[in-house]
Design a protein around this motif. Structure first.
Motif, mmCIF file in Angstrom:
data_model
loop_
_atom_site.group_PDB
_atom_site.id
_atom_site.type_symbol
_atom_site.label_atom_id
_atom_site.label_comp_id
_atom_site.label_asym_id
_atom_site.label_seq_id
_atom_site.Cartn_x
_atom_site.Cartn_y
_atom_site.Cartn_z
ATOM 1 N N ILE A 32 -8.797 15.144 5.033
ATOM 2 C CA ILE A 32 -7.573 14.397 4.780
ATOM 3 C C ILE A 32 -7.766 13.606 3.495
ATOM 4 O O ILE A 32 -8.698 12.790 3.386
ATOM 5 N N LEU A 33 -6.903 13.858 2.512
ATOM 6 C CA LEU A 33 -6.961 13.198 1.213
ATOM 7 C C LEU A 33 -5.734 12.315 1.029
ATOM 8 O O LEU A 33 -4.614 12.705 1.379
ATOM 9 N N ILE A 34 -5.949 11.129 0.460
ATOM 10 C CA ILE A 34 -4.875 10.211 0.110
ATOM 11 C C ILE A 34 -4.990 9.922 -1.393
ATOM 12 O O ILE A 34 -6.058 9.546 -1.876
ATOM 13 N N PHE A 35 -3.893 10.118 -2.094
ATOM 14 C CA PHE A 35 -3.934 9.926 -3.547
ATOM 15 C C PHE A 35 -2.902 8.890 -3.977
ATOM 16 O O PHE A 35 -1.894 8.659 -3.310
ATOM 17 N N ASP A 36 -3.205 8.254 -5.099
ATOM 18 C CA ASP A 36 -2.221 7.447 -5.818
ATOM 19 C C ASP A 36 -2.398 7.732 -7.299
ATOM 20 O O ASP A 36 -3.036 8.723 -7.674
ATOM 21 N N ASP A 91 -21.722 4.496 10.418
ATOM 22 C CA ASP A 91 -22.390 3.201 10.546
ATOM 23 C C ASP A 91 -23.540 3.145 9.537
ATOM 24 O O ASP A 91 -24.706 2.986 9.900
ATOM 25 N N ASP A 92 -23.171 3.309 8.267
ATOM 26 C CA ASP A 92 -24.196 3.355 7.230
ATOM 27 C C ASP A 92 -24.173 2.141 6.317
ATOM 28 O O ASP A 92 -24.923 2.071 5.328
ATOM 29 N N GLY A 93 -23.303 1.166 6.621
ATOM 30 C CA GLY A 93 -23.210 -0.031 5.800
ATOM 31 C C GLY A 93 -22.437 0.162 4.512
ATOM 32 O O GLY A 93 -22.254 -0.805 3.756
ATOM 33 N N VAL A 94 -21.968 1.387 4.242
ATOM 34 C CA VAL A 94 -21.225 1.665 3.013
ATOM 35 C C VAL A 94 -19.742 1.885 3.314
ATOM 36 O O VAL A 94 -18.880 1.487 2.534
ATOM 37 N N PHE A 95 -19.464 2.497 4.450
ATOM 38 C CA PHE A 95 -18.084 2.819 4.806
ATOM 39 C C PHE A 95 -17.293 1.545 5.053
ATOM 40 O O PHE A 95 -17.683 0.688 5.856
ATOM 41 N N GLU A 96 -16.178 1.367 4.336
ATOM 42 C CA GLU A 96 -15.305 0.215 4.482
ATOM 43 C C GLU A 96 -13.995 0.677 5.137
ATOM 44 O O GLU A 96 -13.295 1.537 4.592
ATOM 45 N N LEU A 97 -13.684 0.077 6.266
ATOM 46 C CA LEU A 97 -12.518 0.498 7.027
ATOM 47 C C LEU A 97 -11.228 0.312 6.237
ATOM 48 O O LEU A 97 -10.360 1.197 6.215
ATOM 49 N N MET A 141 -3.809 -8.670 7.168
ATOM 50 C CA MET A 141 -3.234 -7.482 7.767
ATOM 51 C C MET A 141 -3.971 -7.119 9.060
ATOM 52 O O MET A 141 -5.181 -7.323 9.180
ATOM 53 N N VAL A 142 -3.234 -6.585 10.000
ATOM 54 C CA VAL A 142 -3.828 -6.193 11.284
ATOM 55 C C VAL A 142 -4.807 -5.057 11.057
ATOM 56 O O VAL A 142 -4.521 -4.115 10.303
ATOM 57 N N ASP A 143 -5.956 -5.147 11.693
ATOM 58 C CA ASP A 143 -6.972 -4.102 11.539
ATOM 59 C C ASP A 143 -6.493 -2.807 12.193
ATOM 60 O O ASP A 143 -5.580 -2.816 13.018
ATOM 61 N N TYR A 144 -7.140 -1.723 11.849
ATOM 62 C CA TYR A 144 -6.699 -0.433 12.376
ATOM 63 C C TYR A 144 -6.804 -0.440 13.887
ATOM 64 O O TYR A 144 -7.851 -0.785 14.460
ATOM 65 N N ARG A 145 -5.761 -0.022 14.566
ATOM 66 C CA ARG A 145 -5.639 -0.246 15.999
ATOM 67 C C ARG A 145 -6.389 0.756 16.852
ATOM 68 O O ARG A 145 -7.054 0.402 17.804
ATOM 69 N N LEU A 172 -7.290 7.196 7.929
ATOM 70 C CA LEU A 172 -7.330 7.093 9.387
ATOM 71 C C LEU A 172 -5.914 7.018 9.969
ATOM 72 O O LEU A 172 -5.638 7.566 11.037
ATOM 73 N N PHE A 173 -5.034 6.322 9.252
ATOM 74 C CA PHE A 173 -3.663 6.198 9.736
ATOM 75 C C PHE A 173 -2.975 7.571 9.753
ATOM 76 O O PHE A 173 -2.271 7.926 10.708
ATOM 77 N N LEU A 174 -3.188 8.349 8.691
ATOM 78 C CA LEU A 174 -2.609 9.688 8.647
ATOM 79 C C LEU A 174 -3.283 10.613 9.666
ATOM 80 O O LEU A 174 -2.637 11.470 10.275
#
Length: 403
Positions: free
Chosen positions: A11-15, A204-210, A191-195, A217-219
């Motif tokens: 899943i890719l998200i672009f701007d 859980d590698d300390g690099v991934f930022e939610l 903002m509300v965190d992802y539900r 994740l939303f898509l």
């Protein structure tokens, strides 16, 4: 979350400046983010970023590629309308589009998802955009030598559970967030965190930022959920030329399976035919043997029948005359010495003699007159040569001679 038929998704998200993506792989009832990445887009050569990120995410030939983002001139809104089939609902939304947009885009295309339905009405997420807005995305996909299964505006994933949340996706709208059916200007509020984090296994590698991958994740919530398959007809907007051709491999595999099944069917038929042929040959051989035995038994039966008839005839014969020896002695006495008996056949009704003599004109009537118990019934004479005369004589008993 549902069990989809595919086991992995990109899943890719672009701007305008960045391209983010996650690789999802199914783990039981959850989906694990195996790999992720974020790259900057070079405005002069955007295909480089796409190639780099897709290489980082990986995925096999069966991996689905979903692309999300905002298109130039696109507008997202929510509305309530009558509950209709997807095709009819699309026609109704196109007809009512001027009520929700100040200016309807030229050659407008729609994407929509239905949140819920009650009392004959349904809540619909709608994204309207001009068809020309897809040209840039199509050019990037073509230059990066990749094909996408779907383009989806991320906010189409909104449902009843997220209505009360302040959904802020900077990739689609950096200055506004969406809440309770309307757009609001971004403020400093948290903002509300992802539900639905429970549906995913995050790195859980300390690099991934939610927050960085919130849009992915939303898509994914829509793509990997129950609604996607049933509402795919309302989401699909990419032309066929941009979709992957992975299904050719499935068609080849299907054709191979059909050939194997047909071969298995023919093999089963051949085995049945071979079995039938073997049984037929065995039955034919046994039948021929039985016919041969029947012929032998019938031959034996005919022989036994003949023997039985002969035995019956012998049993039925009369004992004969008691004085037959005396009669033969009397016959031998009256016959002259120059007359030879060459054949004799004695039956109940006659005595047949074959005689040969050298006498001229033998008077057999005079010769046989002393034999009072026989009378001449038939007499024939013929000359064999100059000196021998053959005589055929038939004598009948006196009591058997007809008056």
């Amino acid at each position: 979350m549902r069990f989809t038929t595919n086991r992995e998704y990109n899943i890719l998200i672009f701007d305008a400046t960045t391209l983010k993506g996650c690789h999802f792989r199914r783990r039981g009832s959850q989906w694990k983010v195996d790999r992720y990445g974020c790259v900057a887009i070079d405005s002069n050569n955007p295909a480089t970023a796409w190639k780099s990120l897709l290489k980082t995410l990986g995925g096999g030939a069966e991996c689905m590629l979903i692309v999300g983002g905002a298109l130039e001139g696109g507008t997202f809104f929510q509305c309530t309308t009558l509950e209709l089939p997807l095709k009819s609902l699309k026609d109704a939304l196109e007809f009512e589009l001027p009520q929700y947009l100040l200016q309807v885009p030229e050659d407008c295309r729609l994407q929509f998802t239905v949140q819920s339905a009650a009392d004959g009405n349904c809540r619909v997420n709608v994204y309207a955009f001009p068809a020309a807005a897809l040209h840039q995305l199509a050019a990037v996909l073509t230059q990066s030598h990749c094909r996408a299964d779907e383009f989806i505006y991320p906010l189409l994933a909104l449902d009843e559970e997220s209505e009360a949340e302040a959904v802020f996706l900077p990739e689609v709208e950096p200055d506004y967030y969406f809440q309770r059916g309307t757009w609001h200007r971004k403020s400093e509020q948290k903002m509300v965190d992802y539900r639905n984090r429970k549906h995913f296994i995050l790195p859980d590698d300390g690099v991934f930022e939610l927050q960085c991958y919130r849009s992915c994740l939303f898509l994914a919530e829509l793509v990997l959920g129950e609604r996607f398959k049933s509402q795919q007809a309302g989401i699909r907007s990419l032309p066929k030329s941009l979709r992957p051709r992975r299904y050719r491999a499935q068609l080849r595999l299907t054709a191979l399976l059909v050939i194997l099944l047909f071969g298995n069917f023919l093999w089963g038929k051949w085995q049945n035919y071979a079995k039938w042929r073997s049984e037929y040959r065995q039955l034919t051989s046994e039948t021929a043997g039985l016919v041969q035995k029947t012929d032998v038994l019938q031959s034996r039966l005919r022989g036994m029948d003949k023997e039985l008839k002969e035995l019956t005839r012998v049993v039925d014969l009369k004992a004969g005359e008691l004085e037959v020896v005396d009669k033969l002695a009397a016959l031998s006495t009256v016959l002259p010495s120059d007359m030879m008996v060459s054949g004799l056949r004695w039956s109940e009704k006659s005595l047949e003699l074959q005689l040969q003599t050298e006498a001229e004109n033998p008077d057999l009537a005079a010769i046989l007159r002393p034999l009072t118990f026989w009378r001449i019934e038939q007499l024939q004479q013929r000359r064999i040569n100059d000196s021998v005369i053959a005589v055929t004589l038939s004598l009948a008993p006196v009591e058997a001679v007809k008056p």
